[in-house]
Design a protein around this motif. Structure first.
Motif, mmCIF file in Angstrom:
data_model
loop_
_atom_site.group_PDB
_atom_site.id
_atom_site.type_symbol
_atom_site.label_atom_id
_atom_site.label_comp_id
_atom_site.label_asym_id
_atom_site.label_seq_id
_atom_site.Cartn_x
_atom_site.Cartn_y
_atom_site.Cartn_z
ATOM 1 N N ASN A 70 -71.324 17.325 -14.462
ATOM 2 C CA ASN A 70 -71.384 15.974 -15.022
ATOM 3 C C ASN A 70 -72.862 15.651 -15.127
ATOM 4 O OD1 ASN A 70 -68.550 14.414 -13.255
ATOM 5 N ND2 ASN A 70 -68.639 16.228 -14.521
ATOM 6 N N SER A 78 -66.999 18.313 -11.549
ATOM 7 C CA SER A 78 -65.573 18.036 -11.702
ATOM 8 C C SER A 78 -64.790 19.338 -11.720
ATOM 9 C CB SER A 78 -65.299 17.281 -13.008
ATOM 10 O OG SER A 78 -65.868 15.999 -13.002
ATOM 11 N N PRO A 94 -64.408 13.370 -9.560
ATOM 12 C CA PRO A 94 -65.725 14.015 -9.534
ATOM 13 C C PRO A 94 -66.386 13.839 -8.170
ATOM 14 C CG PRO A 94 -65.450 12.754 -11.547
ATOM 15 C CD PRO A 94 -64.292 12.394 -10.664
#
Length: 357
Positions: A70, A78, A94
């Motif tokens: 991310n 994630s 996440p």
């Protein structure tokens, strides 16, 4: 994760920058590659998965689980699981990456640890993080963060460290992390009981070269680097006993003149005879023949778009993610190592990576 193919073609998962990470993409999206003609078709049966800043993907070695960076200032990783019907769903929330702007990750061969390279920011140094993976592949606790130190001479790019890739060597003994800002590769040992890293060596590159990604030869004796800031491809000898690299030879990444060019992805062929590199600026994929310990240019083919970043092998083709044009293209690999110009590309806004499932 074993490769899946069917009458509909080979399933490929793509990652893209999303609006909250400066792009226009959906996060994760699926396409099908026809290995006969290289055509790419979006798979409407598999809906996109909204992962923020999905700039790099890696598969678990034995589970139907894929991991994504991310890439943003807050930094997270994630996990998504593939269900029995093929649909991809988030596997937990996440998890913080331990740094800023994670841009690369890989799974340790044992399947118990996730390794992440945090590029960093103006105020946060580059680093390498380790997360524990549960039995179902879920990302659990952050077990260690190794912070890099160093800088380089290129103004605006090398005031501090910028980790750009983290991978395990072919023997599974060392963890290697490239650092574009420090002109170095940091070598670690991973304690597979505790998930902690011990730095054991640093391999220094030419000042201002900015190593971005590495690719090992099949036997592991050689390592090829895509050097983003010097626009070169370099062949190094790899010492498997110490996890260190020694430069042997270097060539320009592109034959194009009077342009600013930044190599991106790099891949070595399974046979060990060829190396391919994406060129952002020249908008090509360059092919090289490995001759002993030197690289001989074969030629360049259009990348199928603008700003080719991610590069991956798939059924006799190279998948090229063109970020700025938002296109994923497939270039057929010829017996000579040269590349055929791509056919029609798949439209995928802000696409930056592709992973064969």
């Amino acid at each position: 994760m074993p490769t899946r193919s069917s009458a509909d073609g080979i399933l490929v998962l793509t990652g893209s920058y999303t609006p909250d990470s400066g792009g226009e993409g959906a996060g994760l999206a699926a396409v099908r590659l026809d290995p006969e003609n290289g055509s790419l078709t979006p798979d409407s049966s598999l809906p996109p998965v909204p992962v923020s800043g999905a700039s790099f993907l890696a598969a678990h070695p034995s589970l139907d689980v894929v991991y994504s960076t991310n890439e943003n200032e807050s930094g997270a990783v994630s996990a998504v699981a593939r269900q029995s019907d093929g649909v991809l769903v988030p596997l937990g929330d996440p998890v913080g990456s331990g740094g800023a702007n994670p841009c690369h990750l890989s799974v340790h061969p044992g399947g118990q640890w996730l390794l992440t390279a945090n590029y960093g920011s103006d105020t946060t140094p580059g680093s390498v993080a380790v997360h524990r993976l549960d039995a179902d592949g879920r990302v659990s606790g952050l077990t260690d963060v190794a912070i890099h130190e160093g800088s380089g001479p290129v103004v605006g790019r090398q005031e501090g460290t910028h980790a750009h890739q983290v991978l395990v060597d072919p023997a599974g003994r060392f963890v290697l992390a490239t650092d574009l800002g420090a002109d170095a590769v940091f070598t670690y040992r991973l304690d597979t009981r505790t998930g902690t890293l011990e730095q054991t060596a640093v391999s220094r590159f030419r000042a201002g070269s900015g190593p971005r990604h590495l690719a090992f030869s099949p036997g592991g004796e050689l390592v090829f680097s895509a050097d983003e800031l010097s626009s070169t491809v370099t062949c190094h000898r790899y010492d498997a006993d110490t996890g260190t690299l020694t430069e042997i030879s270097s060539v320009p990444a592109t034959e194009a003149k009077d342009i600013t060019n930044q190599p991106g992805g790099i891949v070595a062929s399974p046979c060990g005879r060829f190396v391919w590199v994406t060129n952002r600026g020249a908008e090509t994929v360059a092919a090289f023949r490995v001759t002993g310990t030197s690289l001989q240019p074969i030629g360049e083919a259009p990348s199928g778009g603008a700003w080719p970043r991610g590069l991956n092998l798939a059924a006799g083709h190279l998948l090229v993610a063109n970020q700025h044009s938002g296109t994923l293209a497939a270039l057929r690999i010829l017996d000579t190592g040269a590349l055929e110009q791509p056919g029609p590309a798949a439209a995928l806004p802000s696409v930056v990576c592709a992973l064969v499932l």
